[in-house]
Design a protein around this motif. Structure first.
Motif, PDB file in Angstrom:
ATOM      1  N   VAL A  46       4.315  -0.037   9.546  1.00 19.54           N
ATOM      2  CA  VAL A  46       4.766   0.441   8.229  1.00 19.54           C
ATOM      3  C   VAL A  46       4.091  -0.360   7.117  1.00 19.54           C
ATOM      4  N   GLN A  47       3.917  -1.642   7.340  1.00 18.34           N
ATOM      5  CA  GLN A  47       3.225  -2.458   6.336  1.00 18.34           C
ATOM      6  C   GLN A  47       1.774  -2.020   6.176  1.00 18.34           C
ATOM      7  N   LEU A  48       1.115  -1.747   7.297  1.00 14.38           N
ATOM      8  CA  LEU A  48      -0.299  -1.351   7.223  1.00 14.38           C
ATOM      9  C   LEU A  48      -0.497  -0.074   6.406  1.00 14.38           C
TER      10      LEU A  48
ATOM     11  N   ASP B 237      -5.648  -0.906   1.153  1.00 15.72           N
ATOM     12  CA  ASP B 237      -6.700  -0.592   2.120  1.00 15.72           C
ATOM     13  C   ASP B 237      -6.475   0.745   2.823  1.00 15.72           C
TER      14      ASP B 237
ATOM     15  N   SER C 106       1.173   0.747   3.977  1.00 18.97           N
ATOM     16  CA  SER C 106       1.623   0.484   2.602  1.00 18.97           C
ATOM     17  C   SER C 106       0.667  -0.455   1.875  1.00 18.97           C
ATOM     18  N   THR C 107      -0.592  -0.434   2.258  1.00 19.60           N
ATOM     19  CA  THR C 107      -1.582  -1.326   1.638  1.00 19.60           C
ATOM     20  C   THR C 107      -2.599  -0.541   0.814  1.00 19.60           C
TER      21      THR C 107
ATOM     22  N   LEU D  37      -2.933 -11.453   8.891  1.00 20.57           N
ATOM     23  CA  LEU D  37      -1.712 -10.953   8.245  1.00 20.57           C
ATOM     24  C   LEU D  37      -0.944  -9.989   9.151  1.00 20.57           C
ATOM     25  N   PHE D  38      -1.694  -9.274   9.978  1.00 19.16           N
ATOM     26  CA  PHE D  38      -1.046  -8.246  10.804  1.00 19.16           C
ATOM     27  C   PHE D  38      -1.285  -8.478  12.286  1.00 19.16           C
TER      28      PHE D  38
ATOM     29  N   SER E 251       6.808  -2.080  14.942  1.00 20.61           N
ATOM     30  CA  SER E 251       6.855  -0.977  13.973  1.00 20.61           C
ATOM     31  C   SER E 251       6.804  -1.490  12.528  1.00 20.61           C
ATOM     32  N   ALA E 252       7.381  -2.665  12.285  1.00 19.25           N
ATOM     33  CA  ALA E 252       7.338  -3.211  10.924  1.00 19.25           C
ATOM     34  C   ALA E 252       5.889  -3.403  10.475  1.00 19.25           C
TER      35      ALA E 252
ATOM     36  N   GLU F 165     -12.963  -3.575   5.961  1.00 12.68           N
ATOM     37  CA  GLU F 165     -13.152  -4.877   6.610  1.00 12.68           C
ATOM     38  C   GLU F 165     -12.471  -5.919   5.737  1.00 12.68           C
ATOM     39  N   ASN F 166     -11.166  -5.964   5.773  1.00 19.44           N
ATOM     40  CA  ASN F 166     -10.434  -6.920   4.940  1.00 19.44           C
ATOM     41  C   ASN F 166     -10.274  -8.221   5.720  1.00 19.44           C
ATOM     42  N   PRO F 167     -10.900  -9.320   5.244  1.00 16.15           N
ATOM     43  CA  PRO F 167     -10.900 -10.566   6.025  1.00 16.15           C
ATOM     44  C   PRO F 167      -9.495 -11.149   6.233  1.00 16.15           C
ATOM     45  N   PHE F 168      -8.557 -10.774   5.374  1.00 13.79           N
ATOM     46  CA  PHE F 168      -7.202 -11.324   5.522  1.00 13.79           C
ATOM     47  C   PHE F 168      -6.369 -10.597   6.575  1.00 13.79           C
ATOM     48  N   PHE F 169      -6.778  -9.374   6.880  1.00 16.15           N
ATOM     49  CA  PHE F 169      -5.875  -8.533   7.667  1.00 16.15           C
ATOM     50  C   PHE F 169      -5.623  -8.985   9.110  1.00 16.15           C
TER      51      PHE F 169
END
Lengths: 443, 394
Positions: free
Chosen positions: A432-434, A439, A436-437, A422-423, A428-429, A415-419
């Motif tokens: 790929v970012q998700l 979390d 690479s976290t 942020l996403f 697809s980008a 439960e990341n409050p920033f996500f």
């Protein structure tokens, strides 16, 4: 909320689940039932190299080397098939249990294809069966007999290796209800246990110490089987297994109340593993543990493979990745298994995990001017032909399967409050970012 | 859009090697410069089980040549240390250090109930456990846990981190290319990931490691760029590892523990050719390293420990090689060795344990000494029990 519980259940039980595999209308109870009902026990099969200890003594160095290579090749294949079976929804949960038992009855068989297949298939057969059957099968397996020196446990000169680990790691837990003297006496009870030339269990009457032994305060002419029964009669054995199951499927920090209630269920079911797992998945607290377990390397790879429907066609690549991440199947660090949890993560391994997703998506293409030390390692392995990233992510397929999914909920368990901010994008980008976290390392 | 462009857009790879001059970034770390031990420990692991009996040759003991008719080292190929022992001829540099009083030969190092598996025995050396227990943290990892705050305080010049440097809460860092490591973890995308500080302890742990990795990668890279190392080392892989470590040490990096290894010592077949090549590589690399540090006045505060997971059997095998044994030889190089340090080269080839020399010094006694002398910490806490000092240092 309901959908997140289902994601959680399947992530823990079988590595990952796609949105299109879930039926929004079904109840959680039905989902659990369904999970158990569809499991198949699919044994691994392979052409085994000949195993003949007599013949091996006469082999030349070159022949021995060839046999060693053949063994390596087969074990590599077995590891590959196993990972593929973990990815398959029809076998995934049973395979996850098999992986758990592989860490519990940890046995290094990587150099011997025969022992690898024997041990792994017996863990698979009993993975959701009865712990008593499993314990007997493991204790009588050629793999464990060799690994813990049961063959060397003779009347005249007992070897305590198996007796000690049986109590400390496999059943009661360290220093629970047994003393040094019990270990010595238990070793005597197991004298004569061994395997014959074909790898089958063999009781050697001549090496068995048939004298009187005092074990757990009882005196008698005990044999190995009697010891196993005395150990199973002790509820602390159920407690020890439950604690390990909890740390593998729920969270590292254990809760005594949860453990007590589960181990009561397990003990009263006479060690029925299915009953234990159903009780675990039905508990409220199971759903509160979402995102609180660090993925093991195998969980990480299988989860990633399922997310993108990767094929992992090259066994060597999979093997090398296990090596880089620090968990090689059939090769646990010692009889205590992989320590797990935070021990999976150090700076270098975290950096590798944060990068590997983009490497896979990028077909392993490594930019020359960016070559980090891992890239250098990976690249070296690639040049030597040990590593191949050839997979093309089928994005059309991905988006079709994720059509009804919130991306963060599908991929991330914390439960990341920033996500959410942020996403926000659906491209697809972002995917790929998700992966690479930090979390994404949690399940 | 091609793949590279796509990944750049995600921010997961950096646009190129951005080499920010170090003076622009050095400021952040002044506070870290105080309070850390001035000394440093460099551990060199010889993987595979180095044959100690052909490393420090007990030429004065009949049993040695009786059991090694094919691979016993002859007088033309060794350098006499005293009436009983000689250094393998490939160890000319170590021999010089010994003659100068900078190197202690500790023979018959081992532990009770030894294990002949590479894996398990290395585990025991890494975790400093008894042979019947299993610890999940390494001895240097526990030093990091108890006395350090950053990953860069334990640097392993390897692709992967050894168990020795893994703590329960804090681990060292493994790398072989500081620029590359910096670029990996400092991609634009990672700058946007802030620590969410939730109640999820595991998530907090991951962000702690994440941030520590970013900071450590930056710090190590900064230090690494400060000076070019012009010292001359041989052109071998192992020499390069020690040269890179020397580069960092000369930069004034605040790292008390370095770790690296040389492998290939599992000499079951045709041992002498293989071992001689490895010992020559080891000798040349250590000699260059010590010289490099001496010329920069850094050897005073540096200790080197050279060990292997086990020794090999006294009796050679039929393939001109040796099989896995037990007690072994270790070396400690330091400028403050005590008199006692030169009395630790002891070996008994008459009373063998199942064909192997028995151990006389527990390896944890050596650990206890370097923890106290070099790292200035209480060894009992790190080793989880008390071990007598081996008496290595003044």
């Amino acid at each position: 909320m309901e959908i997140n519980q289902k994601y959680h259940l399947h992530n823990r039980a079988s590595f990952f689940v796609h949105r299109d595999e879930l039926d929004e209308k079904s109840s959680l109870e039905a989902e659990i039932e369904n999970l158990f009902n569809r499991q198949q026990v699919q044994l691994l099969t392979t052409d085994l190299p000949e195993w003949n200890p007599e013949k091996m003594k006469e082999m030349s160095d070159k022949e021995k080397d060839e046999l060693r290579k053949k063994n390596q090749e087969v074990v590599l294949q077995l590891g590959h098939t196993w990972i593929r079976q973990m990815m398959n929804p029809q076998t995934g949960f049973n395979e996850k249990m098999t992986l758990f038992w592989h860490g519990h009855f940890a046995c290094r068989t990587i150099q011997n294809a025969y022992l690898t297949l024997e041990m792994n298939n017996l863990l698979r057969t009993h993975a959701l069966g009865n712990f008593r059957d499993l314990l007997y099968a493991v204790s009588k397996s050629a793999a464990m007999i060799q690994y813990l020196h049961l063959q060397q446990n003779r009347k005249a000169q007992p070897n305590e290796d198996f007796a000690r680990e049986l109590c400390e790691l496999f059943t009661l837990g360290r220093d629970v209800d047994y003393a040094e003297s019990d270990v010595t006496e238990i070793a005597r009870a197991f004298t004569g246990w061994g395997s014959d030339k074909s790898g089958k269990f063999f009781f050697n009457e001549k090496q068995h110490d048939s004298g009187t032994k005092t074990i757990f305060g009882k005196t008698g002419n005990f044999k190995g089987e009697d010891v196993l029964e005395m150990i199973l009669a002790n509820p602390h054995t159920a407690f020890h297994i439950v604690k390990k199951v909890y740390r593998f499927f729920v969270q590292e920090t254990t809760n005594d109340e949860h453990l007590q209630s589960l181990s009561q269920v397990f003990y009263e079911s006479d060690y029925d593993i299915k009953t234990l797992m159903k009780a675990l998945f039905a508990a409220d607290w199971f759903y509160e543990s979402k995102g609180k377990l660090i993925k093991s390397p195998v969980e990480f790879m299988v989860g990633l493979g399922k997310l993108f429907d990767l094929k992992f066609e090259d066994p060597k690549t999979l093997f090398k990745l296990q090596h880089f991440f620090g968990q090689v199947l059939f090769d646990p660090p010692n009889v205590a298994g992989w320590p797990g949890g935070r021990q999976w993560i150090d700076s270098s391994r975290l950096a590798l995990r944060l990068r590997i997703g983009s490497l896979i998506v990028n077909k392993g293409l490594i930019e020359e001017e960016l070559s980090p030390s891992f890239d250098a390692q990976l690249q070296e392995a690639e040049t030597r032909g040990q590593l191949k990233f050839f997979e093309e992510v089928d994005w059309d397929n991905f988006w079709k399967r994720a059509a009804d999914a919130n991306l963060v909920e599908l991929i991330i368990r914390t439960e990341n409050p920033f996500f959410p901010d942020l996403f926000k994008n659906r491209d697809s980008a972002t995917v790929v970012q998700l992966i690479s976290t930090p979390d994404y390392q949690l399940i | 859009m091609n793949r590279r462009k796509f990944l750049k857009q995600t921010g997961i790879i950096t646009a190129g090697s951005i080499l920010v001059p170090s003076f622009l970034r050095a400021g952040n770390w002044t506070e870290a410069l105080s309070g850390i031990t001035k000394k440093r420990l460099v551990v060199i692991q010889l993987s595979g089980g180095n044959d100690g009996l052909n490393t420090m040759i007990p030429y004065g003991m009949d049993e040695y040549y009786q059991n090694r008719t094919k691979i016993g080292i002859q007088s033309t190929d060794f350098l006499k240390a005293d009436d009983l022992f000689a250094f393998n001829g490939k160890l000319g540099g170590l021999y010089d250090l010994y003659k100068k009083g900078l190197l202690s030969v500790i023979n018959s190092v081992g532990y009770p109930n030894p294990n002949r598996s590479h894996f398990r025995s290395m585990d025991i050396w890494h975790t400093a456990c008894n042979s019947d227990e299993y610890l999940t943290s390494g001895w240097l990892g526990r030093y990091l846990d108890n006395h350090c705050t950053h990953a860069y305080e334990g640097i392993e010049w390897e692709g992967q981190l050894s168990l020795a440097l893994k703590g329960d809460e804090r681990s060292g860092i493994a790398l072989t290319n500081p620029a590359a490591f910096y670029n990996t973890i400092h991609a634009d995308f990672f700058k946007n990931l802030a620590d969410p500080q939730t109640e999820n302890e595991e998530l907090n742990y991951l962000y702690k490691v994440f941030n520590d990795t970013k900071n450590s990668a930056e710090y190590i890279f900064d230090q690494y760029q400060l000076k070019t190392n012009t010292a001359v080392y041989a052109d071998t892989r192992f020499a390069v590892k020690l040269k890179e470590i020397a580069t960092l040490i000369k930069s004034g990096i605040q790292t008390p523990v370095f770790y690296t290894s040389l492998s290939g010592f599992d000499t079951h077949v045709n041992q002498n050719a293989v071992q001689n090549r490895l010992l020559a590589e080891l000798d040349s690399s250590i000699s260059s390293f010590v010289k490099d540090l001496q010329e920069n006045n850094l050897m005073q505060e540096t200790t080197l420990l050279v060990f292997s997971e086990f020794g090999r059997r006294l009796q050679e095998n039929a393939s001109h090689g040796t099989d896995h044994g037990k007690a072994n030889v270790a070396f400690v190089i330091d400028s403050n060795l005590s008199q006692t340090a030169f009395t630790l080269n002891k070996l008994d080839l008459q009373n063998l344990d199942d064909g192997d020399p028995t151990f006389k010094i527990d390896f944890r006694q050596i650990y206890a000494d370097v923890l106290k002398h070099t790292l200035s910490v209480d060894p009992d806490v790190i080793l989880k029990r008390r071990f007598d000092s081996a008496g290595l240092f003044v």
